[in-house]
Write an enzyme that holds these catalytic residues in place. Structure first.
Site, PDB file in Angstrom:
ATOM      1  N   CYS A  16     -13.780  20.797 -17.180  1.00  0.00           N
ATOM      2  CA  CYS A  16     -13.197  21.850 -16.341  1.00  0.00           C
ATOM      3  C   CYS A  16     -13.097  23.151 -17.125  1.00  0.00           C
ATOM      4  CB  CYS A  16     -11.826  21.430 -15.842  1.00  0.00           C
ATOM      5  SG  CYS A  16     -11.054  22.634 -14.744  1.00  0.00           S
ATOM      6  N   CYS A  28      -6.090  18.274 -10.813  1.00  0.00           N
ATOM      7  CA  CYS A  28      -5.681  18.978  -9.597  1.00  0.00           C
ATOM      8  C   CYS A  28      -6.450  18.521  -8.368  1.00  0.00           C
ATOM      9  CB  CYS A  28      -5.857  20.481  -9.791  1.00  0.00           C
ATOM     10  SG  CYS A  28      -5.272  21.468  -8.384  1.00  0.00           S
TER      11      CYS A  28
END
Length: 386
Positions: free
Chosen positions: A98, A209
């Site tokens: 990420c 997330c």
């Protein structure tokens, strides 16, 4: 003054990063990266509270805030990477990818290219070859070469995040500003409380997330389903239970096996036969290893063993032409750097730990540091069959 963008998350770390930049006369433009999947009820990241915190900070400091939608990029790059690794029986590290592909990748493509610096609330430091740290943007022109800086560890060993940044490219390290990297977490909390910042008492975020309301196993089940397989005690060949798919398990895992008379540890996975091999006991030697190879070894900026005299003097050239040097390393996100040796033969790196390591999981990143743990050199995926 060179331009700066700051990535806000709604947490205390990026909030204090903003305060420190403003305190030093740096006025960054603020950005919130949106990665939840709006079109999918299960994968929507409930980030309204995060965004409201960011808006409160933007109002407090009078800075513009823009929401950058990177949902599709996150899906195409990070979620795809995660599922591919799980399907192959590997243990993915979503945080590492990420950072490389989204926070310092897709954001750069969409917005960041307009700025000289990108600031974040990570716990790490950027230092020059002389050892000077860079916590705020320089008023001078950036160095001509991205290799003029190194990624260094934070003084807080519990919060240090260099392992999550260990796949960045050299230009990404050159461009990043880490305003809180030289602070302990307790100091960050104290500053937030003293300045009455909105996220001062928020808990640190946990998990990934994009999972939104569902847990990791449910997320994997959605893409790979379930397939019952045997759990075999590796020493005896005795079946001790069943599992619902090798993709739910990782090497070294103890919790979530639902086997009686534990503890049990996952030792090996047979991908073709969907068999999980386990070993019983608190100190079984089969859950430990000392050696592993790294695939796709990636050096962050310059190699300190070639460019800094204090480390170059430690390199030993072996009769076969390979190079060997003392290092410290991590095989997972912990507060402990392990001592060992890095050997480079024909460009292929191999790590030998000075002590036994529990749960070396292929697919995870082995992150390499200088012997003193000061500089993060780079990383590579722990290779299968090591």
């Amino acid at each position: 003054m060179l331009s700066t963008a700051l990535l806000l998350s709604g947490g205390v770390d990026s909030a204090v990063a903003l305060h420190l930049l403003m305190e030093q006369g740096v006025e960054p433009d603020l950005y919130y990266i949106k990665i939840g999947m709006d079109g999918d009820a299960d994968l929507t990241c409930t980030a309204e509270e995060d965004l409201e915190m960011c808006r409160a900070l933007a109002r407090r400091y009078g800075r513009p805030l823009e929401v950058v939608d990177l949902q599709q990029e996150y899906w195409d790059r990070v979620v795809t990477y995660t599922i591919d690794h799980v399907r192959r029986g590997l243990t993915p590290n979503t945080d590492v990818m990420c950072n490389r592909l989204i926070k310092f990748g897709a954001f750069e493509e969409k917005v960041g290219h307009r700025y000289d610096y990108i600031a974040t609330g990570h716990y790490a430091q950027v230092i020059t070859p002389s050892g000077a740290t860079r916590h705020i943007p320089s008023h001078e022109a950036m160095p001509e070469k991205a290799k003029d800086v190194f990624l260094a560890t934070a003084p807080d060993p519990v919060k240090d995040q260099t392992d999550f940044l260990a796949q960045l490219d050299d230009w990404q390290v050159q461009k990043v500003i880490l305003p809180i990297g030289h602070l302990m977490k307790a100091d960050v909390r104290r500053i937030a409380e003293e300045q009455h910042l909105a996220p001062a008492h928020r808990k640190d975020s946990q998990g990934i997330c994009f999972l939104g309301k569902i847990n990791y196993s449910d997320f994997v089940r959605r893409f790979l389903g379930e397939r019952t397989g045997d759990v075999i005690e590796i020493e005896t060949g005795r079946k001790v239970g069943e599992h619902r798919g090798y993709w739910f398990h990782t090497i070294g895992q103890r919790k979530g096996l639902f086997l009686g008379g534990g503890p049990w540890f996952v030792i090996k996975k047979d991908i073709e036969q969907n068999i999980l091999y386990v070993s019983h006991g608190c100190d079984t030697h089969l859950q430990y290893g000392q050696d592993f190879a790294l695939a796709g070894y990636h050096i962050l900026t310059a190699d300190p063993f070639q460019t800094l005299p204090q480390y170059a003097a430690l390199v030993e050239t072996l009769p076969d032409g390979s190079r060997r040097m003392p290092v410290t390393f991590k095989v997972r996100h912990t507060d402990r750097w392990r001592p060992g040796t890095l050997t480079l033969q024909d460009g292929t790196p191999r790590i030998h730990g000075n002590e036994r390591i529990q749960g070396i999981a292929p697919g995870q990143f082995g992150v390499i540091y200088t012997p003193d743990g000061r500089i993060c050199i780079g990383s590579g995926e722990i290779a299968v069959g090591t």
